[in-house]
Scaffold this active site. Structure first.
Site, short mmCIF file in Angstrom:
data_model
loop_
_atom_site.label_atom_id
_atom_site.label_comp_id
_atom_site.label_asym_id
_atom_site.label_seq_id
_atom_site.Cartn_x
_atom_site.Cartn_y
_atom_site.Cartn_z
N ASP A 58 0.85 -1.19 0.00
CA ASP A 58 0.00 0.00 0.00
C ASP A 58 0.88 1.24 0.00
OD1 ASP A 58 -2.18 1.73 0.28
OD2 ASP A 58 -2.09 1.63 2.46
N ASP A 98 0.64 5.22 0.04
CA ASP A 98 -0.36 6.22 0.37
C ASP A 98 0.30 7.59 0.46
OD1 ASP A 98 -2.23 7.83 1.66
OD2 ASP A 98 -3.05 6.13 2.78
N ASP A 139 3.26 1.47 3.59
CA ASP A 139 2.58 1.20 4.85
C ASP A 139 2.75 -0.29 5.16
OD1 ASP A 139 0.96 0.91 7.01
OD2 ASP A 139 -0.82 1.79 6.09
#
Ligand SMILES: [Zn+2]
Ligand SMILES: [Zn+2]
Length: 371
Positions: free
Chosen positions: A95, A97, A268
């Site tokens: 992920d 972000d 993450d």
């Protein structure tokens, strides 16, 4: 339901009525758990399963969730509670972000405030308040082209690591724009399905450059980080040839450290380590923006423009009352910044974007007519 939410749900319903065919569903759909957030209740309904994609599509068309997710894991009995599911393996998920990446544009569009002492500032919210040390920070974040460009750069770096250093095939690597602040990278290859959390953490550490022995890596090597550093050192040495040796060594260490920081990927880690993660379902809508979760072909990732290629609801226009909003661009047009209370007539995607971001409401007579 507040009128603005009823309005958003109506638009989502229209989208799914016309485009639910775009939802392909994950591989081996019958072994996946699905989860949905509902507009009214705002709760996550989990432990759903579907025997094929048609049933999934008609469920989404009927229920019109605000957000839709599926499990990266495969289960024997996906509809049972966590204990009874029978875990069979999970895709490897990364992920990226923009919220976690410190970009200069955050100084222009993000705002934070300490709930305890009231200290506030612009930019990326600190983990603890610089004045009172308290960790309760509230804030407002925005998303702009530069934020998403930075997230894309991180994604490109990650894909390179996965293919060059880990040897994954282009067919094993899928990249998705999440519809809001970043990208998801999925690896679906039999070699990784049964990796545990700790093993996944090791992959994370490698691509994030955590715990690298800098003195070892300074010596270079033929693979991975060693090779990357060796190549960079060649360049460094040729440019530093005239320096005195003592000063050169110090400079070299500093250079290697900076090099690792620059080349490592900002991810993450929690998402990757979670073996039961629910992730956004491609071709559904993200209720924070009204944009689609879309697959991006690796060959097109560099040019991918989320603000035009992930638009979902594009027909019509809407008159909305804005609750103050920074500038943004969508579908090749620039909008804002808007002052508080201003009534504007915008193309549907832009109007929906502001409403989803909680920055606008439809003007009332129109809501009554449409909802
Ligand atoms: Zn404080
Ligand atoms: Zn930005």
């Amino acid at each position: 339901m507040p009128p603005v939410e009823a309005y958003i749900k109506k638009k989502f319903a229209e989208y799914y009525e016309a485009f639910s065919w775009r939802i392909e569903g994950p591989a081996e759909i019958e072994k996946r758990e699905f989860g949905f957030i509902l507009f009214k209740e705002k709760i996550m309904v989990r432990h759903r399963s579907f025997k094929n994609v048609e049933v999934l599509r008609s469920f989404i068309k009927t229920v019109v969730p605000s957000d839709a997710y599926y499990s990266s894991a495969y289960y024997l009995r996906p509809e049972e509670d966590m204990k009874g599911k029978g875990w069979l393996g999970a895709e490897l998920i990364f992920d990226i972000d923009a919220d976690h990446i410190d970009t200069p544009c955050k100084e222009e569009h993000d705002y934070w405030m300490c709930i305890k002492c009231g200290r506030s500032g612009m930019g990326l919210a600190p983990e603890a308040c610089p004045k009172c040390g308290e960790g309760k920070i509230q804030g407002e974040t925005w998303i702009c082209r530069s934020c998403l460009e930075r997230a894309k750069e991180e994604t490109l770096k990650l894909v390179r690591f996965l293919m060059e250093d880990f040897g994954f095939d282009a067919n094993d690597v899928s990249v998705y724009f999440t519809g809001h602040r970043g990208y998801h990278v999925h690896i679906n290859a039999k070699e990784i399905l049964d990796l545990g959390s700790e093993e996944r953490k090791e992959i994370i550490d490698y691509v994030m450059g955590n715990g690298i022995d800098l003195s070892l890596i300074e010596q270079g090597g033929r693979h991975g980080w060693g090779k990357r550093v060796a190549l960079a050192m060649e360049e460094f040495n040729s440019s530093q040839g005239a320096l005195r040796r003592g000063r050169g060594v110090k400079k070299k260490a500093k250079f290697v450290k900076a090099f690792v920081k620059e080349k490592s990927v900002n991810i993450d880690a929690v998402v990757t380590m979670d073996l039961h993660r629910l992730i956004r379902l491609p071709e559904t809508l993200n209720s924070k923006t009204g944009l689609r979760v879309v697959k991006v072909e690796l060959s097109k990732l560099r040019e991918f423009d989320p603000f035009s290629e992930a638009l979902a609801v594009t027909n019509g226009e809407e008159e909305i009352r804005v609750i103050k909003a920074p500038k943004f661009s969508l579908g090749g047009r620039e909008f804002g910044p808007y002052e508080e209370g201003r009534v504007v007539h915008l193309p549907m995607a832009a109007a929906l974007f502001l409403m989803c971001k909680g920055k606008a409401e439809p003007v009332e007579e129109r809501v009554r007519k449409l909802v």
